[in-house]
Design a protein around this motif. Structure first.
Motif, short mmCIF file in Angstrom:
data_model
loop_
_atom_site.label_atom_id
_atom_site.label_comp_id
_atom_site.label_asym_id
_atom_site.label_seq_id
_atom_site.Cartn_x
_atom_site.Cartn_y
_atom_site.Cartn_z
N GLU A 54 43.70 31.41 37.84
CA GLU A 54 43.83 30.24 38.72
C GLU A 54 42.52 29.46 38.81
O GLU A 54 42.52 28.24 38.89
CB GLU A 54 44.31 30.68 40.10
CG GLU A 54 45.77 31.10 40.08
CD GLU A 54 46.27 31.65 41.40
OE1 GLU A 54 45.46 31.83 42.34
OE2 GLU A 54 47.48 31.90 41.50
N ARG A 55 41.39 30.16 38.77
CA ARG A 55 40.08 29.49 38.85
C ARG A 55 39.80 28.69 37.58
O ARG A 55 39.38 27.54 37.63
CB ARG A 55 38.98 30.52 39.09
CG ARG A 55 37.59 29.91 39.17
CD ARG A 55 36.50 30.92 39.59
NE ARG A 55 36.47 32.14 38.81
CZ ARG A 55 36.76 33.36 39.29
NH1 ARG A 55 37.09 33.53 40.55
NH2 ARG A 55 36.69 34.41 38.51
N TRP A 56 40.03 29.28 36.40
CA TRP A 56 39.66 28.63 35.15
C TRP A 56 40.79 27.84 34.50
O TRP A 56 40.53 27.00 33.66
CB TRP A 56 39.09 29.65 34.17
CG TRP A 56 37.76 30.17 34.62
CD1 TRP A 56 36.65 29.42 34.92
CD2 TRP A 56 37.39 31.52 34.83
NE1 TRP A 56 35.62 30.23 35.30
CE2 TRP A 56 36.05 31.53 35.26
CE3 TRP A 56 38.05 32.74 34.70
CZ2 TRP A 56 35.35 32.70 35.54
CZ3 TRP A 56 37.37 33.89 34.99
CH2 TRP A 56 36.04 33.87 35.40
N GLN A 57 42.02 28.14 34.82
CA GLN A 57 43.20 27.44 34.31
C GLN A 57 43.18 27.23 32.79
O GLN A 57 43.29 26.11 32.31
CB GLN A 57 43.36 26.11 35.04
CG GLN A 57 43.55 26.32 36.52
CD GLN A 57 44.06 25.10 37.23
OE1 GLN A 57 44.36 24.08 36.63
NE2 GLN A 57 44.18 25.21 38.54
N SER A 107 33.39 26.28 31.78
CA SER A 107 34.06 25.50 32.81
C SER A 107 35.47 25.08 32.44
O SER A 107 36.27 24.77 33.32
CB SER A 107 33.22 24.26 33.13
OG SER A 107 33.10 23.45 31.97
N ASP A 108 35.82 25.07 31.16
CA ASP A 108 37.12 24.53 30.75
C ASP A 108 37.68 25.29 29.54
O ASP A 108 37.84 24.71 28.47
CB ASP A 108 36.93 23.05 30.42
CG ASP A 108 38.22 22.27 30.47
OD1 ASP A 108 39.21 22.77 31.04
OD2 ASP A 108 38.25 21.15 29.93
N ASP A 128 45.24 41.26 41.07
CA ASP A 128 44.77 40.11 41.86
C ASP A 128 43.50 39.51 41.27
O ASP A 128 43.32 38.29 41.29
CB ASP A 128 44.53 40.51 43.32
CG ASP A 128 45.82 40.83 44.06
OD1 ASP A 128 46.91 40.47 43.55
OD2 ASP A 128 45.75 41.46 45.13
N ARG A 129 42.64 40.35 40.74
CA ARG A 129 41.40 39.87 40.11
C ARG A 129 41.73 38.98 38.92
O ARG A 129 41.12 37.93 38.74
CB ARG A 129 40.55 41.07 39.68
CG ARG A 129 39.24 40.72 39.00
CD ARG A 129 38.51 42.01 38.56
NE ARG A 129 37.24 41.74 37.94
CZ ARG A 129 37.08 41.42 36.66
NH1 ARG A 129 38.12 41.35 35.85
NH2 ARG A 129 35.88 41.20 36.17
N GLU A 142 43.37 35.63 40.10
CA GLU A 142 42.33 34.73 40.63
C GLU A 142 41.52 34.09 39.51
O GLU A 142 41.19 32.91 39.57
CB GLU A 142 41.40 35.49 41.58
CG GLU A 142 42.06 35.85 42.90
CD GLU A 142 41.22 36.83 43.72
OE1 GLU A 142 40.05 37.09 43.37
OE2 GLU A 142 41.77 37.35 44.72
N ALA A 143 41.21 34.86 38.47
CA ALA A 143 40.45 34.33 37.34
C ALA A 143 41.24 33.23 36.63
O ALA A 143 40.71 32.17 36.31
CB ALA A 143 40.10 35.46 36.36
N THR A 170 37.54 38.21 29.61
CA THR A 170 37.68 38.94 30.87
C THR A 170 38.38 40.25 30.58
O THR A 170 38.82 40.49 29.46
CB THR A 170 38.44 38.10 31.93
OG1 THR A 170 38.31 38.74 33.20
CG2 THR A 170 39.91 37.95 31.59
N ASP A 197 32.70 38.53 33.58
CA ASP A 197 33.49 37.58 32.81
C ASP A 197 32.55 36.61 32.09
O ASP A 197 31.49 36.26 32.60
CB ASP A 197 34.41 36.76 33.73
CG ASP A 197 35.44 37.63 34.42
OD1 ASP A 197 35.86 38.66 33.84
OD2 ASP A 197 35.85 37.28 35.54
#
Length: 178
Positions: A94-97, A10-11, A87-88, A91-92, A69, A6
């Motif tokens: 949710e992590r980076w929003q 950060s944002d 799920d991958r 998760e991505a 991604t 990926d």
């Protein structure tokens, strides 16, 4: 099958999601690098990047509050059946929003929708989101996707401009630091 790492800062405001698992992605080194793919041109013409980036510059998308991604798919070439690593992707997101999860093809969006228990969406904003992100479906950027009509629009770029317009307030905030 190789899955590219990926590329996300950060944002991110927009996280673009293509598909890994097709024959054409077995030996790639950069996102959207196949001949005839219009991803980089579309990103520029829509105003998401200040110039047309080269696939070799894919790592610079983070400078524009964008991310890359893939939805990883596994298909049985004999039966045509398969599954995706949803799920991958969850998760991505949710992590980076990101504000937007933008699928770069209707087929990719359809695979994700089915895995999440939704009906496959059309182009534009999907009637469902993923975590904190709105889902936006873009026409496929493959050179093979040459249609006369893209769900009521004459060109693919019209959908890209819609996404850029929706994301512009958030992109402007990130660029100015306000």
């Amino acid at each position: 099958m190789e899955v590219l790492p990926d590329i996300v800062g950060s944002d991110p405001v927009i996280l673009f999601c293509g598909t890994a698992g097709a024959e054409s992605t077995k030996h790639r080194e950069h996102y959207y690098a196949s001949p005839g793919n219009s991803f980089w041109e579309s990103a520029h013409l829509s105003g998401l990047t200040p110039r047309r980036l080269l696939p070799e510059e894919d790592h610079t998308v983070v400078e524009h509050s964008l991310g890359l991604t893939d939805l990883v798919g596994h298909w049985d070439h004999h039966t045509g059946r398969g599954w995706v690593e949803i799920d991958r992707l969850v998760e991505a997101v949710e992590r980076w929003q990101p504000a937007f999860l933008a699928f770069t093809a209707k087929g990719t969006a359809a695979h994700a929708a089915r895995a999440l228990g939704h009906r496959p969406p059309g182009l534009g904003i999907a009637p469902w989101g993923l975590g904190p992100s709105d889902v936006f479906v873009l026409p496929g950027t493959s050179g093979a996707n040459q249609r006369k009509d893209y769900d009521g629009r004459p060109t693919r770029i019209a959908w890209w401009r819609d996404l850029a317009s929706l994301a512009e307030p958030e992109l402007r905030t990130r660029r100015t630091g306000a």
